[in-house]
Write a protein that holds these residues in place. Structure first.
Motif, PDB file in Angstrom:
ATOM      1  N   SER A 105       0.774  -1.127   0.056  1.00  0.00           N
ATOM      2  CA  SER A 105       0.038  -0.053   0.031  1.00  0.00           C
ATOM      3  C   SER A 105       1.015   1.374   0.047  1.00  0.00           C
ATOM      4  O   SER A 105       0.498   2.197  -0.732  1.00  0.00           O
ATOM      5  N   HIS A 106       1.865   1.124   0.623  1.00  0.00           N
ATOM      6  CA  HIS A 106       2.883   2.438   0.702  1.00  0.00           C
ATOM      7  C   HIS A 106       3.519   2.631  -0.481  1.00  0.00           C
ATOM      8  O   HIS A 106       3.769   3.596  -1.015  1.00  0.00           O
ATOM      9  N   THR A 107       4.022   1.524  -1.062  1.00  0.00           N
ATOM     10  CA  THR A 107       4.428   1.589  -2.507  1.00  0.00           C
ATOM     11  C   THR A 107       3.652   2.186  -3.518  1.00  0.00           C
ATOM     12  O   THR A 107       4.042   2.847  -4.407  1.00  0.00           O
ATOM     13  N   SER A 108       2.307   1.755  -3.515  1.00  0.00           N
ATOM     14  CA  SER A 108       1.481   2.080  -4.526  1.00  0.00           C
ATOM     15  C   SER A 108       1.252   3.669  -4.351  1.00  0.00           C
ATOM     16  O   SER A 108       1.226   4.243  -5.177  1.00  0.00           O
ATOM     17  N   ARG A 109       1.058   3.910  -2.987  1.00  0.00           N
ATOM     18  CA  ARG A 109       0.837   5.579  -2.948  1.00  0.00           C
ATOM     19  C   ARG A 109       2.032   6.555  -3.135  1.00  0.00           C
ATOM     20  O   ARG A 109       1.750   7.400  -3.906  1.00  0.00           O
ATOM     21  N   LEU A 110       3.013   5.910  -3.133  1.00  0.00           N
ATOM     22  CA  LEU A 110       4.413   6.555  -3.217  1.00  0.00           C
ATOM     23  C   LEU A 110       4.434   6.813  -4.985  1.00  0.00           C
ATOM     24  O   LEU A 110       4.878   7.895  -5.409  1.00  0.00           O
ATOM     25  N   LEU A 111       4.196   5.641  -5.377  1.00  0.00           N
ATOM     26  CA  LEU A 111       4.174   5.777  -6.951  1.00  0.00           C
ATOM     27  C   LEU A 111       3.342   6.723  -7.421  1.00  0.00           C
ATOM     28  O   LEU A 111       3.324   7.572  -8.354  1.00  0.00           O
ATOM     29  N   ILE A 112       1.938   6.723  -7.010  1.00  0.00           N
ATOM     30  CA  ILE A 112       0.655   7.575  -7.300  1.00  0.00           C
ATOM     31  C   ILE A 112       1.320   9.042  -7.219  1.00  0.00           C
ATOM     32  O   ILE A 112       1.305   9.912  -7.992  1.00  0.00           O
ATOM     33  N   PHE A 113       1.913   9.405  -6.053  1.00  0.00           N
ATOM     34  CA  PHE A 113       2.283  10.769  -5.652  1.00  0.00           C
ATOM     35  C   PHE A 113       3.541  10.987  -6.763  1.00  0.00           C
ATOM     36  O   PHE A 113       3.497  12.230  -7.367  1.00  0.00           O
ATOM     37  N   TYR A 114       4.484  10.272  -6.940  1.00  0.00           N
ATOM     38  CA  TYR A 114       5.426  10.338  -7.838  1.00  0.00           C
ATOM     39  C   TYR A 114       4.997  10.728  -9.133  1.00  0.00           C
ATOM     40  O   TYR A 114       5.348  11.571 -10.016  1.00  0.00           O
ATOM     41  N   LEU A 115       4.255  10.004  -9.793  1.00  0.00           N
ATOM     42  CA  LEU A 115       3.539  10.333 -11.136  1.00  0.00           C
ATOM     43  C   LEU A 115       2.690  11.268 -11.376  1.00  0.00           C
ATOM     44  O   LEU A 115       2.745  11.986 -12.220  1.00  0.00           O
ATOM     45  N   ALA A 116       1.880  11.686 -10.280  1.00  0.00           N
ATOM     46  CA  ALA A 116       1.281  12.802 -10.305  1.00  0.00           C
ATOM     47  C   ALA A 116       2.128  14.214 -10.249  1.00  0.00           C
ATOM     48  O   ALA A 116       1.484  15.252 -10.855  1.00  0.00           O
ATOM     49  N   PHE A 117       3.030  14.251  -9.646  1.00  0.00           N
ATOM     50  CA  PHE A 117       4.048  15.514  -9.569  1.00  0.00           C
ATOM     51  C   PHE A 117       4.982  15.573 -10.550  1.00  0.00           C
ATOM     52  O   PHE A 117       5.762  16.435 -10.819  1.00  0.00           O
ATOM     53  N   LEU A 118       4.745  14.765 -11.607  1.00  0.00           N
ATOM     54  CA  LEU A 118       5.897  14.825 -12.665  1.00  0.00           C
ATOM     55  C   LEU A 118       5.467  15.821 -13.752  1.00  0.00           C
ATOM     56  O   LEU A 118       4.860  16.460 -13.921  1.00  0.00           O
TER      57      LEU A 118
END
Length: 118
Positions: A105-118
Motif C-alpha cells: 500500500s505504501h509503495t502504490s501511494r508513493l508511486l501515485i504521488f511520484y507520477l502525479a507530480f511529474l
C-alpha cells in the motif's frame, strides 16, 4: 629377412593393441544420455531447476565413474554444483517470502504521488 618379418609382425600387433585401447577409451567416454532430464522427472520434482541439478549431479558422477576427468576436476564440479544449489535455494526463499500488505500500500501511494507530480 627373418628379423624384418618379426619386426613387421610385432609392429602389427602393437598397432592392433593401440587401436583396441583407443576403441575402449572411446566407448568409456561416450555416455548415451540426454542432457536435459525427461519431462516426467521434471514434473515429479518440486521445481524444474531441482530436477536439472539432480540430473547434472548424476551426469558428473557417471563421467567420474568412466574416468573422463581427474579427482580435482570432479571435486571442482561438485563444488560448483553445490554453489549453484545454494543460489537456487536463496532465490526460492526470496520468491516464496510473502510481502506484507502495508509495504504494497505504501509503495502504490508513493508511486501515485511520484507520477502525479511529474
Amino acid at each position: 629377412t627373418m628379423k624384418s618379418a618379426k619386426q613387421q609382425q610385432l609392429q602389427q600387433q602393437q598397432q592392433q593393441q593401440r587401436q583396441q585401447q583407443l576403441q575402449q577409451r572411446q566407448q568409456r567416454k561416450t555416455p548415451h544420455y540426454r542432457c536435459i532430464p525427461p519431462r516426467s522427472a521434471v514434473s515429479r520434482s518440486r521445481t524444474a531447476p531441482v530436477a536439472i541439478l539432480t540430473r547434472l549431479r548424476q551426469m558428473v558422477a557417471d563421467c567420474a565413474a568412466r574416468d573422463m576427468f581427474r579427482v580435482p576436476q570432479h571435486t571442482a564440479l561438485e563444488r560448483n554444483i553445490y554453489a549453484l544449489q545454494q543460489v537456487l535455494t536463496a532465490c526460492e526463499r526470496i520468491q516464496t517470502t510473502p510481502i506484507p500488505p502495508i509495504y504494497t500500500s505504501h509503495t502504490s501511494r508513493l508511486l501515485i504521488f511520484y507520477l502525479a507530480f511529474l
